[in-house]
Write a protein that holds these residues in place. Structure first.
Motif, PDB file in Angstrom:
ATOM      1  N   THR A  44      22.411  77.380 101.615  1.00 46.27           N
ATOM      2  CA  THR A  44      21.533  76.820 102.648  1.00 46.27           C
ATOM      3  C   THR A  44      21.654  75.303 102.679  1.00 46.27           C
ATOM      4  OG1 THR A  44      19.979  78.644 102.355  1.00 46.27           O
ATOM      5  CG2 THR A  44      19.145  76.675 103.462  1.00 46.27           C
ATOM      6  N   VAL A  45      21.633  74.689 101.515  1.00 46.32           N
ATOM      7  CA  VAL A  45      21.780  73.236 101.432  1.00 46.32           C
ATOM      8  C   VAL A  45      23.178  72.828 101.899  1.00 46.32           C
ATOM      9  CG1 VAL A  45      21.880  71.261  99.858  1.00 46.32           C
ATOM     10  CG2 VAL A  45      20.036  72.929  99.650  1.00 46.32           C
ATOM     11  N   ALA A  46      24.183  73.589 101.527  1.00 48.53           N
ATOM     12  CA  ALA A  46      25.545  73.275 101.948  1.00 48.53           C
ATOM     13  C   ALA A  46      25.648  73.268 103.470  1.00 48.53           C
ATOM     14  CB  ALA A  46      26.529  74.269 101.349  1.00 48.53           C
ATOM     15  N   GLU A  47      24.996  74.201 104.122  1.00 47.70           N
ATOM     16  CA  GLU A  47      25.008  74.241 105.591  1.00 47.70           C
ATOM     17  C   GLU A  47      24.290  73.029 106.176  1.00 47.70           C
ATOM     18  OE1 GLU A  47      25.714  75.110 109.455  1.00 47.70           O
ATOM     19  OE2 GLU A  47      26.694  75.955 107.684  1.00 47.70           O
ATOM     20  N   LEU A  48      23.157  72.642 105.589  1.00 49.98           N
ATOM     21  CA  LEU A  48      22.446  71.447 106.054  1.00 49.98           C
ATOM     22  C   LEU A  48      23.316  70.199 105.896  1.00 49.98           C
ATOM     23  CD1 LEU A  48      18.879  72.141 104.606  1.00 49.98           C
ATOM     24  CD2 LEU A  48      19.538  72.116 107.026  1.00 49.98           C
ATOM     25  N   VAL A  49      24.040  70.113 104.788  1.00 48.39           N
ATOM     26  CA  VAL A  49      24.929  68.970 104.555  1.00 48.39           C
ATOM     27  C   VAL A  49      26.038  68.948 105.610  1.00 48.39           C
ATOM     28  CG1 VAL A  49      26.670  68.044 102.961  1.00 48.39           C
ATOM     29  CG2 VAL A  49      24.410  68.677 102.113  1.00 48.39           C
ATOM     30  N   ARG A  50      26.612  70.101 105.902  1.00 50.56           N
ATOM     31  CA  ARG A  50      27.662  70.160 106.935  1.00 50.56           C
ATOM     32  C   ARG A  50      27.126  69.735 108.302  1.00 50.56           C
ATOM     33  NH1 ARG A  50      29.301  74.656 103.885  1.00 50.56           N
ATOM     34  NH2 ARG A  50      28.043  76.071 105.118  1.00 50.56           N
ATOM     35  N   GLN A  51      25.942  70.215 108.641  1.00 53.93           N
ATOM     36  CA  GLN A  51      25.346  69.837 109.924  1.00 53.93           C
ATOM     37  C   GLN A  51      25.064  68.338 109.977  1.00 53.93           C
ATOM     38  OE1 GLN A  51      21.886  72.215 110.820  1.00 53.93           O
ATOM     39  NE2 GLN A  51      22.963  74.125 110.444  1.00 53.93           N
ATOM     40  N   ALA A  52      24.501  67.816 108.896  1.00 57.93           N
ATOM     41  CA  ALA A  52      24.210  66.381 108.845  1.00 57.93           C
ATOM     42  C   ALA A  52      25.489  65.568 108.977  1.00 57.93           C
ATOM     43  CB  ALA A  52      23.484  66.033 107.544  1.00 57.93           C
ATOM     44  N   ALA A  53      26.547  66.017 108.310  1.00 57.93           N
ATOM     45  CA  ALA A  53      27.825  65.304 108.384  1.00 57.93           C
ATOM     46  C   ALA A  53      28.380  65.315 109.808  1.00 57.93           C
ATOM     47  CB  ALA A  53      28.826  65.926 107.425  1.00 57.93           C
ATOM     48  N   ASN A  54      28.257  66.445 110.490  1.00 53.42           N
ATOM     49  CA  ASN A  54      28.713  66.507 111.883  1.00 53.42           C
ATOM     50  C   ASN A  54      27.942  65.537 112.756  1.00 53.42           C
ATOM     51  OD1 ASN A  54      30.865  68.405 111.946  1.00 53.42           O
ATOM     52  ND2 ASN A  54      29.397  70.048 111.624  1.00 53.42           N
ATOM     53  N   HIS A  55      26.638  65.467 112.553  1.00 57.86           N
ATOM     54  CA  HIS A  55      25.823  64.522 113.331  1.00 57.86           C
ATOM     55  C   HIS A  55      26.168  63.083 112.975  1.00 57.86           C
ATOM     56  CE1 HIS A  55      23.260  67.271 115.522  1.00 57.86           C
ATOM     57  NE2 HIS A  55      23.069  67.973 114.408  1.00 57.86           N
ATOM     58  N   LEU A  56      26.383  62.810 111.697  1.00 65.33           N
ATOM     59  CA  LEU A  56      26.757  61.459 111.286  1.00 65.33           C
ATOM     60  C   LEU A  56      28.100  61.061 111.882  1.00 65.33           C
ATOM     61  CD1 LEU A  56      26.137  58.946 109.616  1.00 65.33           C
ATOM     62  CD2 LEU A  56      27.217  60.070 107.663  1.00 65.33           C
ATOM     63  N   PHE A  57      29.048  61.968 111.871  1.00 63.69           N
ATOM     64  CA  PHE A  57      30.358  61.704 112.469  1.00 63.69           C
ATOM     65  C   PHE A  57      30.211  61.389 113.955  1.00 63.69           C
ATOM     66  CE2 PHE A  57      34.135  63.354 114.669  1.00 63.69           C
ATOM     67  CZ  PHE A  57      35.081  62.491 114.164  1.00 63.69           C
ATOM     68  N   THR A  58      29.425  62.208 114.661  1.00 67.15           N
ATOM     69  CA  THR A  58      29.190  61.988 116.087  1.00 67.15           C
ATOM     70  C   THR A  58      28.499  60.653 116.326  1.00 67.15           C
ATOM     71  OG1 THR A  58      29.030  64.359 116.483  1.00 67.15           O
ATOM     72  CG2 THR A  58      28.037  62.917 118.143  1.00 67.15           C
ATOM     73  N   ALA A  59      27.509  60.337 115.487  1.00 69.00           N
ATOM     74  CA  ALA A  59      26.774  59.078 115.640  1.00 69.00           C
ATOM     75  C   ALA A  59      27.702  57.881 115.495  1.00 69.00           C
ATOM     76  CB  ALA A  59      25.648  58.997 114.604  1.00 69.00           C
ATOM     77  N   ARG A  60      28.593  57.948 114.521  1.00 68.26           N
ATOM     78  CA  ARG A  60      29.522  56.835 114.307  1.00 68.26           C
ATOM     79  C   ARG A  60      30.552  56.744 115.426  1.00 68.26           C
ATOM     80  NH1 ARG A  60      30.351  57.616 107.828  1.00 68.26           N
ATOM     81  NH2 ARG A  60      28.492  56.470 107.227  1.00 68.26           N
TER      82      ARG A  60
END
Length: 111
Positions: free
Chosen positions: A30-46
């Motif tokens: 569950t945490v791994a999925e949250l980390v992946r989602q956060a990383a995708n959003h961070l990538f998009t934000a940058r």
């Protein structure tokens, strides 16, 4: 025992674990999925200079850290888990960026 200089570099593979292994996924999917989602959003934000995506990455990072804290119990400092989770998000976002750059150099697309 590993030498201290080697242990200070958290990106170094100290325990001869295959690069394909995902310890976080095995520990808490569950945490791994949250980390992946956060990383995708961070990538998009940058990439797009998107404040909403940055806010979502921040929120998902806090949720992932909170989930890790539930498993660790209350005897561990909260800040440590947030810092570790944020580092995981940063590493995932860097991998996404590297994958995009590599695909761009090949003339291909990324998912």
């Amino acid at each position: 025992m590993n030498p201290i200089p080697s242990m200070r570099n958290i990106n170094r593979n100290l325990f001869d674990v295959p690069a394909s292994a995902n310890a976080l996924e095995e520990y808490d999917s569950t945490v791994a999925e949250l980390v992946r989602q956060a990383a995708n959003h961070l990538f998009t934000a940058r990439r797009d200079d998107d404040q909403a995506a940055l806010d979502e990455a921040y929120n998902l990072t806090l949720l992932a850290a909170a989930d890790l804290m539930k498993g660790a119990g209350s005897s561990v400092y909260v800040r440590t888990h947030i810092m570790i989770t944020a580092r995981l998000v940063e590493l995932e976002a860097a991998l996404l960026a590297a994958g995009t750059k590599t695909a761009g150099e090949r003339g291909g697309r990324t998912a």
